[in-house]
Design an enzyme around this catalytic site. Structure first.
Site, short mmCIF file in Angstrom:
data_model
loop_
_atom_site.label_atom_id
_atom_site.label_comp_id
_atom_site.label_asym_id
_atom_site.label_seq_id
_atom_site.Cartn_x
_atom_site.Cartn_y
_atom_site.Cartn_z
N ARG A 259 0.85 -1.19 0.00
CA ARG A 259 0.00 0.00 0.00
C ARG A 259 0.88 1.24 0.00
O ARG A 259 1.91 1.29 0.69
CB ARG A 259 -0.92 0.03 1.23
CG ARG A 259 -2.01 -1.04 1.23
CD ARG A 259 -3.06 -0.77 0.16
NE ARG A 259 -4.18 -1.71 0.23
CZ ARG A 259 -4.24 -2.87 -0.38
NH1 ARG A 259 -3.19 -3.27 -1.12
NH2 ARG A 259 -5.30 -3.65 -0.30
N GLU A 288 -4.55 7.01 -5.24
CA GLU A 288 -4.82 6.15 -6.39
C GLU A 288 -6.26 6.35 -6.85
O GLU A 288 -7.19 6.08 -6.07
CB GLU A 288 -4.59 4.68 -6.01
CG GLU A 288 -3.16 4.35 -5.69
CD GLU A 288 -2.95 2.90 -5.29
OE1 GLU A 288 -1.80 2.48 -5.17
OE2 GLU A 288 -3.97 2.17 -5.11
N HIS A 307 -1.21 -0.31 -9.51
CA HIS A 307 -1.83 -1.27 -8.59
C HIS A 307 -2.40 -2.47 -9.35
O HIS A 307 -3.55 -2.86 -9.20
CB HIS A 307 -2.94 -0.59 -7.78
CG HIS A 307 -3.14 -1.23 -6.43
ND1 HIS A 307 -3.50 -0.51 -5.32
CD2 HIS A 307 -3.01 -2.51 -6.01
CE1 HIS A 307 -3.61 -1.31 -4.27
NE2 HIS A 307 -3.31 -2.54 -4.67
#
Length: 340
Positions: A259, A288, A307
């Site tokens: 993360r 994000e 991601h």
């Protein structure tokens, strides 16, 4: 029993939404099941789930966080007794409150190998920049001759345009020795690296025997490469801050597939500019998608993706199958992967 599945939009060239739905339809084989599969076109706000979930007994595919799993939100769904996230990780929520309400919450450990492989790919990119060299070879006109009839670009052939880094004999530090961290550690060991790790709780068992478990300062001080595999919580937020970077080896490499919030990005940018960090391979960012221009985008010392470490066809379908298996275990009164 009413079951709601929130199926994420498929954004992959080798997988269709129909294939994912077919796997979820295995739930129809369970007795007395009323199944509803919803595929939202966007990420939903907490209140947008209410009409979708309604009076369901179970919801699979929900993102777990305090914005969703709280007294007010759950008050809209009094029948809800089972919640499953399809991710490895989850946000913070009131665990005791969910226990009082007798709600079982599970996660899905589907992609340890996939995510570790992607983290290793980021490391290989940092160490070798294969595509940069491939582009140079493919885009150069090797037939051009000079006045002597010799290939004009002959001197370029065989050159390296980025530093090439050998990992053999170096030290790989794993921050968070869970399933993904262990898979990454095995890869590092296979490359002949010394592997050390730091986790909040010491890992016990023969499968960890090749890993030296150390304190956090030792991890920072001795690692040539650090790969992050820990959850994002209030305790882990900004773990890699200015102080942490100062303790690291000069020229270390940082990989993050966990993360973005575990890293202070301003401090990381300073470390990259100063040479404290040689480079960073990042599949995750603090924001994000990015909400503004990020200085990390304007340096050749970073490799950044969106991601996607978990997005292989195999892992996507495995996540569904494992979530169904976890739910069946719950129905049989032997719940697995419980996080509350």
């Amino acid at each position: 029993m009413k079951i709601v599945v929130i199926q994420e939009t498929v954004k992959m060239p080798n997988l269709t939404a129909q294939e994912v739905t077919e796997h979820w339809n295995q739930l129809k084989k369970l007795p007395n099941v009323e199944l509803k599969i919803v595929i939202p076109e966007k990420y939903l706000m907490p209140e947008e789930y209410h009409d979708i979930i309604g009076d369901a007994d179970a919801v699979l595919g929900l993102w777990i966080s305090d914005k969703v799993i709280n007294e007010e939100w759950l008050g809209h769904h009094p029948n809800l007794k089972y919640i499953a996230t399809l991710g490895h990780g989850w946000g913070e929520f009131d665990v005791e409150m969910t226990r009082r309400k007798k709600i079982t919450i599970t996660n899905t450990i589907y992609g340890a190998q996939t995510i570790a492989e992607y983290g290793w790919a980021l490391l290989m990119e940092v160490c070798h920049h294969v595509n940069v060299h491939s582009d140079m070879i493919k885009k150069t006109d090797w037939t051009t001759l000079d006045e002597k009839g010799m290939p004009l670009e002959r001197a370029m052939y065989g050159n390296v345009v980025t530093p090439q880094i050998e990992l053999y004999g170096k030290t790989c530090g794993i921050f968070g020795l869970g399933a993904i961290g262990l898979a990454f550690a095995k890869m590092a060991s296979g490359f002949g690296m010394r592997v050390i790790s730091y986790s909040r709780h010491k890992k016990v068992g023969a499968i960890y025997s090749f890993v030296e478990q150390v304190d956090f300062d030792t991890l920072l001080r001795e690692s040539d490469v650090i790969s992050i595999h820990a959850p994002y919580t209030a305790e882990t937020a900004d773990t890699f801050d200015k102080e942490a970077f100062a303790k690291m080896k000069d020229g270390a490499i940082l990989i993050n597939t966990a993360r973005g919030g575990l890293i202070d990005e301003t401090a990381m940018m300073e470390a990259l500019n100063s040479g404290k960090l040689f480079a960073a391979g990042l599949d995750v960012l603090r924001d994000e998608p990015p909400v503004s221009d990020n200085p990390l985008f304007h340096t050749d010392k970073t490799s950044i993706t969106g991601h996607i470490a978990w997005l292989t066809k195999e892992s996507r379908l495995r996540a569904v199958d494992m979530a169904i298996e976890n739910f069946i275990h719950y129905l049989n009164a032997i719940p697995t992967s419980v996080i509350n």
